[in-house]
Design a protein around this motif. Structure first.
Motif, PDB file in Angstrom:
ATOM      1  N   MET A 231      19.135  39.627 -20.176  1.00  0.00           N
ATOM      2  CA  MET A 231      19.027  40.311 -18.893  1.00  0.00           C
ATOM      3  C   MET A 231      18.531  41.745 -19.027  1.00  0.00           C
ATOM      4  O   MET A 231      18.357  42.429 -18.017  1.00  0.00           O
ATOM      5  N   ASN A 236      14.638  39.195 -16.762  1.00  0.00           N
ATOM      6  CA  ASN A 236      15.614  38.325 -16.109  1.00  0.00           C
ATOM      7  C   ASN A 236      15.103  36.905 -15.894  1.00  0.00           C
ATOM      8  O   ASN A 236      14.084  36.695 -15.222  1.00  0.00           O
ATOM      9  N   ASP A 238      15.273  32.948 -14.341  1.00  0.00           N
ATOM     10  CA  ASP A 238      15.766  32.290 -13.120  1.00  0.00           C
ATOM     11  C   ASP A 238      17.026  31.478 -13.421  1.00  0.00           C
ATOM     12  O   ASP A 238      17.894  31.307 -12.573  1.00  0.00           O
ATOM     13  N   LEU A 255      27.052  37.797 -16.696  1.00  0.00           N
ATOM     14  CA  LEU A 255      26.352  37.889 -15.413  1.00  0.00           C
ATOM     15  C   LEU A 255      27.181  38.647 -14.387  1.00  0.00           C
ATOM     16  O   LEU A 255      26.658  39.504 -13.651  1.00  0.00           O
ATOM     17  N   LYS A 256      28.467  38.377 -14.363  1.00  0.00           N
ATOM     18  CA  LYS A 256      29.329  39.053 -13.386  1.00  0.00           C
ATOM     19  C   LYS A 256      29.466  40.538 -13.714  1.00  0.00           C
ATOM     20  O   LYS A 256      29.519  41.380 -12.812  1.00  0.00           O
ATOM     21  N   GLU A 260      25.471  40.170 -11.191  1.00  0.00           N
ATOM     22  CA  GLU A 260      24.808  38.919 -10.816  1.00  0.00           C
ATOM     23  C   GLU A 260      25.861  37.892 -10.386  1.00  0.00           C
ATOM     24  O   GLU A 260      27.048  38.032 -10.691  1.00  0.00           O
ATOM     25  N   THR A 265      22.337  34.042  -7.924  1.00  0.00           N
ATOM     26  CA  THR A 265      21.208  34.872  -8.340  1.00  0.00           C
ATOM     27  C   THR A 265      20.600  34.373  -9.650  1.00  0.00           C
ATOM     28  O   THR A 265      19.417  34.592  -9.909  1.00  0.00           O
ATOM     29  N   VAL A 266      21.407  33.732 -10.489  1.00  0.00           N
ATOM     30  CA  VAL A 266      20.922  33.128 -11.733  1.00  0.00           C
ATOM     31  C   VAL A 266      21.602  31.769 -11.888  1.00  0.00           C
ATOM     32  O   VAL A 266      22.832  31.680 -11.855  1.00  0.00           O
TER      33      VAL A 266
END
Length: 331
Positions: A231, A236, A238, A255-256, A260, A265-266
């Motif tokens: 990231m 980034n 998908d 991610l959190k 994200e 979002t991912v």
């Protein structure tokens, strides 16, 4: 049993104790009623695996594992072996050897003296190995491993195809920048899952981008570190395909941390279908490792009397939940 536990909000151990009627456990009446209600609603029927049959005239099958406690998969394989053997009125004897060749030799000698129907030789890690010499005295079959000399029937998961199916599911949702977090590179399962990932991208005419492939370690720590790396620098993806579910746990965490939202979002895809996959938020889309079915196959192979060294690659079904789809992406 996993579904009953999820429906009733208790652990699988609690479900097991309730269904086995263990009254000396301090399980409340309300919990017991909740479990039994879930059993009724789901139409669950206990398998009765592991209980010795009334008559053991059909004999014994030996099941030898190098390790048991390092993952849940050995236990699932053992259940599959016991279920299939129970139907044929056969007892299963299980040993864990730690890979000690002297111990393996002694156990195989003992089973030879017992006139065992056959021996299932299993590995906790999918790999090619040299089967012990003592296995040659038995009708043998290899579980989750293969013999380089192809002397014995064997069954392994179809890992390449599993990786391909998982990646196709992400592509079908419109994702194009699909990252892959591997396990350690010496692990056959990780290597083959990545081969399937690359094969699916090429079939969809999506270039394989080396910057989107990051090494992990099959643990949450590796998943977190690899996701943070993916990231950074505006690369980034998908979607992130994690080589196993524990890697996906670390992926979710990273991610959190970055603000994200997994599955929004991912997209995230796992592999293994460990119990935790159902409890993540969002629930994790993943690929099922068929260890129960592989164990059953081994028993059926032994009891069939067919000694041909067939090499079975068992399909790994796709389990779609919530995490592989981004709202507004794809179809």
């Amino acid at each position: 049993m996993k579904d009953v536990a999820l429906r009733s909000g208790v652990s699988q151990s609690t479900v097991s104790f309730v269904l086995n009627g263990l009254e000396d456990m301090r399980i409340s009446r309300e919990t017991r009623q909740r479990v039994m209600k879930a059993v009724e609603e789901l139409g669950y029927r206990p398998r009765g695996a592991g209980r010795p049959p009334k008559s053991t005239s059909a004999g014994v099958i030996g099941l030898m594992f190098d390790e048991i406690a390092t993952s849940p998969f050995a236990a699932i394989s053992i259940e599959g072996v016991q279920e299939a053997a129970w139907k044929a009125n056969v007892i299963v004897e299980v040993v864990m050897t730690g890979g000690d060749p002297d111990y393996e030799a002694e156990v195989l000698k003992k089973w030879s003296g017992d006139n065992a129907i056959g021996v299932i030789y299993g590995s906790i890690l999918t790999r090619e190995l040299a089967a012990p010499d003592g296995l040659g005295r038995h009708r043998g079959v290899l579980l989750n491993c293969s013999d380089g000399a192809s002397r014995y029937p064997s069954v392994v998961p179809a890992e390449r195809r599993g990786g391909e199916v998982a990646t196709h599911a992400l592509i079908a949702q419109g994702h194009r920048r699909i990252a892959f977090i591997s396990g350690e590179p010496w692990m056959q399962a990780s290597d083959q899952r990545m081969e399937g990932y690359e094969r699916a991208l090429r079939a969809a005419r999506i270039p394989v981008d080396p910057s989107l492939i990051v090494e992990g370690n099959f643990l949450p720590s590796g998943g977190r570190a690899a996701t943070l790396k993916l990231m950074q620098e505006g690369r980034n993806p998908d979607a992130i395909f994690c080589a196993n579910d524990l890697t996906a746990v670390g992926c979710y965490e990273a991610l959190k941390e970055l603000g994200e939202v997994p599955g929004k979002t991912v997209a995230v895809m796992g592999y293994d279908d460990q119990e935790i996959a159902q409890h993540l938020s969002p629930s994790l889309s993943t690929v099922l490792l068929p260890h129960r079915e592989m164990g059953q196959w081994c028993v059926e192979q032994l009891l069939s009397g067919d000694t041909s060294p067939v090499q079975e690659r068992m399909s790994c079904p796709l389990i779609l939940r919530e995490s592989h789809h981004i709202q507004g992406a794809g179809s």
